[in-house]
Motif scaffolding. Structure first.
Motif, short mmCIF file in Angstrom:
data_model
loop_
_atom_site.label_atom_id
_atom_site.label_comp_id
_atom_site.label_asym_id
_atom_site.label_seq_id
_atom_site.Cartn_x
_atom_site.Cartn_y
_atom_site.Cartn_z
N MET A 178 36.38 42.51 45.20
CA MET A 178 35.18 42.02 45.88
C MET A 178 35.32 40.51 46.09
O MET A 178 35.77 39.79 45.21
N ILE A 179 34.93 40.06 47.30
CA ILE A 179 35.05 38.64 47.66
C ILE A 179 33.68 38.13 48.08
O ILE A 179 33.06 38.67 49.00
N GLY A 180 33.22 37.09 47.41
CA GLY A 180 31.89 36.55 47.69
C GLY A 180 31.81 35.75 48.97
O GLY A 180 32.81 35.32 49.54
N MET A 194 40.80 29.82 49.03
CA MET A 194 40.63 31.16 49.59
C MET A 194 39.34 31.21 50.39
O MET A 194 38.31 30.68 49.96
N LEU A 195 39.40 31.82 51.56
CA LEU A 195 38.20 31.95 52.38
C LEU A 195 37.21 32.94 51.77
O LEU A 195 37.59 33.83 51.00
N GLY A 196 35.95 32.78 52.13
CA GLY A 196 34.90 33.66 51.62
C GLY A 196 34.91 35.03 52.27
O GLY A 196 35.50 35.23 53.34
N GLY A 197 34.23 35.97 51.60
CA GLY A 197 34.10 37.33 52.12
C GLY A 197 32.66 37.63 52.49
O GLY A 197 31.92 36.75 52.94
N ASP A 198 32.24 38.88 52.27
CA ASP A 198 30.91 39.30 52.73
C ASP A 198 29.98 39.74 51.59
O ASP A 198 28.90 40.27 51.85
N LYS A 199 30.38 39.52 50.35
CA LYS A 199 29.56 39.98 49.23
C LYS A 199 28.69 38.86 48.67
O LYS A 199 29.14 37.73 48.54
N GLU A 200 27.44 39.22 48.33
CA GLU A 200 26.59 38.27 47.63
C GLU A 200 27.08 38.13 46.19
O GLU A 200 27.50 39.12 45.58
N PRO A 201 27.05 36.91 45.63
CA PRO A 201 27.50 36.74 44.24
C PRO A 201 26.77 37.65 43.26
O PRO A 201 27.38 38.18 42.33
N GLU A 202 25.48 37.84 43.49
CA GLU A 202 24.69 38.71 42.60
C GLU A 202 25.17 40.17 42.68
O GLU A 202 25.15 40.89 41.68
N GLU A 203 25.61 40.56 43.87
CA GLU A 203 26.12 41.91 44.06
C GLU A 203 27.42 42.12 43.28
O GLU A 203 27.66 43.19 42.70
#
Length: 474
Positions: free
Chosen positions: A433-435, A361-370
């Motif tokens: 949510m996608i990191g 799966m491609l990445g998104g725009d969220k920081e893992p910590e978020e």
């Protein structure tokens, strides 16, 4: 030993390339598709356990598989004897499939591009004594790191496979496929309690990077860290809650719960939860899933698949919308679609079928910590072991080998006995949510289907899934 498959098959046997090509044309006359698949494989394996070398093996396998496809019917014959006499006997067994069939030959595969991996044999890259010494060093190093280490198991495996695919509609195709893997498992204990940690890495390369101390020492640290973490684990909670998946290897859940359902044969037979749903929303917005067999040196990559079709980057789901399936030649033809280079077989003794390569799966725009901070109560899973999936319904059960509780947006205690329960299509709709941290796994995946195992890759970014059922013991 020669590394040239042309010499392996046609200079070291009584087979002649031109004669074999003419034979294949004649043997498959009247068929819709088919091929002669030739294979020569060298493999070795080392296992170190209980402070000693427990086993060492070396094997050579060779043979052919002759396949004729008529409509939905397949005739298949295989043998370990690479001779014209054996080929002729095999062709005779295909006559019931071809008898009375007019045959409308399928479109030929396109020409392959550049090789995605080296042709050298990794088994020649280091001496037997060097490989045994490596296992001894890993064992000693792991045991020296913590006095709670009770057991260390190390395995090293290598393979060199040469294939040739002879088809009536194109020139002979050749591919050489190296594959290596190193696994380290550590058991730690305190009192009566024992826990295990594991780290595995591999790919289509030689042994050099795995023999380097900075690499195998990293694997030891990973395995030991996981084992010590599990030693402090508490019983996992049970119930419906938010689940955060870490990047990389947790993509095995995507592979099993969604990937198999996107293979062409299940959808042609309408036994998949994704049958007849191209163009529909099957996942949350932002979810894009790809199968890509063209990544250099990756475990699941192939220059050509086992039917002679070059692998490709296939978009399966884009922004939550189902775009297509993974196809071998037969199912693609019967469904009026294009082959995607996903026709794979375990060996010459097996028929090809639609299989995954590297699915992620491609990445998104969220920081893992978020993503972690957004969860008040839930679990964070970073590694999975065994699981079960029903293709028709998409229902799955997966056990976590490393997981943690999430309390008020922060990681809490490690958990023991956590399992994730759900259905693939529903879970894809519950991704909220996608990191931005997409990773591929370390090169350890093997996929089973219809009794055949093939090497695969998986990957994903960190994900938050809402309302997932967690089975636990707490």
């Amino acid at each position: 030993m020669t590394h040239n498959p042309r010499e392996l098959f046609f200079a070291k046997s009584d087979l002649d390339l031109e004669q074999t090509h003419r034979f294949t044309e004649q043997a498959l006359a009247g068929a819709d598709d088919g091929e002669l698949f030739l294979e020569y494989t060298l493999s070795e394996g080392f296992s170190f356990d209980d402070n000693r070398l427990k086993s060492a093996s070396f094997d050579t396998a060779q043979g052919f598989g002759l396949r004729a496809v008529s409509g939905e019917t397949v005739g298949y014959a295989h043998a370990t004897d690479l001779s014209m006499a054996a080929l002729k006997r095999a062709s005779e067994s295909l006559s019931p499939v071809l008898s009375g069939h007019a045959g409308q030959w399928a479109e030929a595969p396109i020409a392959p591009g550049a090789a995605l991996y080296m042709a050298e044999n990794p088994l020649d890259g280091a001496a037997f004594t060097d490989k045994v010494k490596l296992l001894e060093e890993i064992n000693a190093y792991a045991r020296s790191k913590d006095n709670r280490v009770r057991q260390v198991s190390v395995s090293l495996a290598g393979e060199w496979q040469a294939v040739s695919i002879i088809r009536p509609d194109t020139g002979p195709l050749f591919d050489v496929r190296p594959l290596v893997r190193l696994d380290v498992s550590v058991v730690v204990g305190e009192g009566d309690r024992q826990e295990t940690g594991h780290s595995g890495r591999g790919g289509r390369a030689n042994y050099a990077q795995w023999l380097a101390p900075e690499n195998w020492q990293g694997q030891v640290h990973d395995a030991l860290r996981q084992a010590l973490t599990n030693l402090e684990s508490i019983p996992a909670p049970a119930g419906e809650m938010a689940v955060v998946l870490g990047p990389g290897w947790p993509g095995i859940l995507l592979h099993e719960a969604v990937g198999h359902g996107l293979e062409g044969d299940f959808n042609r037979k309408k036994t998949s939860a994704f049958s007849d749903r191209i163009g529909e929303r099957v996942a949350s917005p932002g979810v894009t899933v790809i199968d890509d067999g063209t990544l250099p040196d990756r475990r699941g990559s192939l220059t050509i698949d086992d039917e002679g079709t070059p692998t490709q980057k296939t978009v399966l789901i884009e922004d939550g919308i189902l775009k297509g399936y993974m196809q071998d030649r037969m199912n693609a033809r019967l469904m009026g679609m294009a082959a995607t280079g996903n026709g794979r077989r375990e060996s010459f003794a097996c028929q090809p079928m639609p299989r995954m390569t590297n699915t992620y799966m491609l990445g998104g725009d969220k920081e893992p910590e978020e993503i972690l901070a957004s969860v008040k109560d839930g679990i964070y899973a970073t590694s999975f072991g065994g699981g079960q999936v029903d293709i028709t319904s998409g229902k799955f059960v997966f056990s976590c080998t490393e997981a943690y509780e999430i309390k008020n947006g922060k990681l809490g205690a490690p958990l023991k006995g956590a399992t994730l329960i759900g259905t693939g299509p529903e879970s894809m709709q519950r991704i909220s949510m996608i990191g931005n941290d997409m990773q591929l796994d370390e090169g350890i995946g093997t996929c089973g289907k219809a009794g055949q195992g093939v090497p695969v890759g998986v990957g994903q970014p960190s994900l938050r899934l809402d309302g997932i059922t967690v089975g636990g013991t707490g």
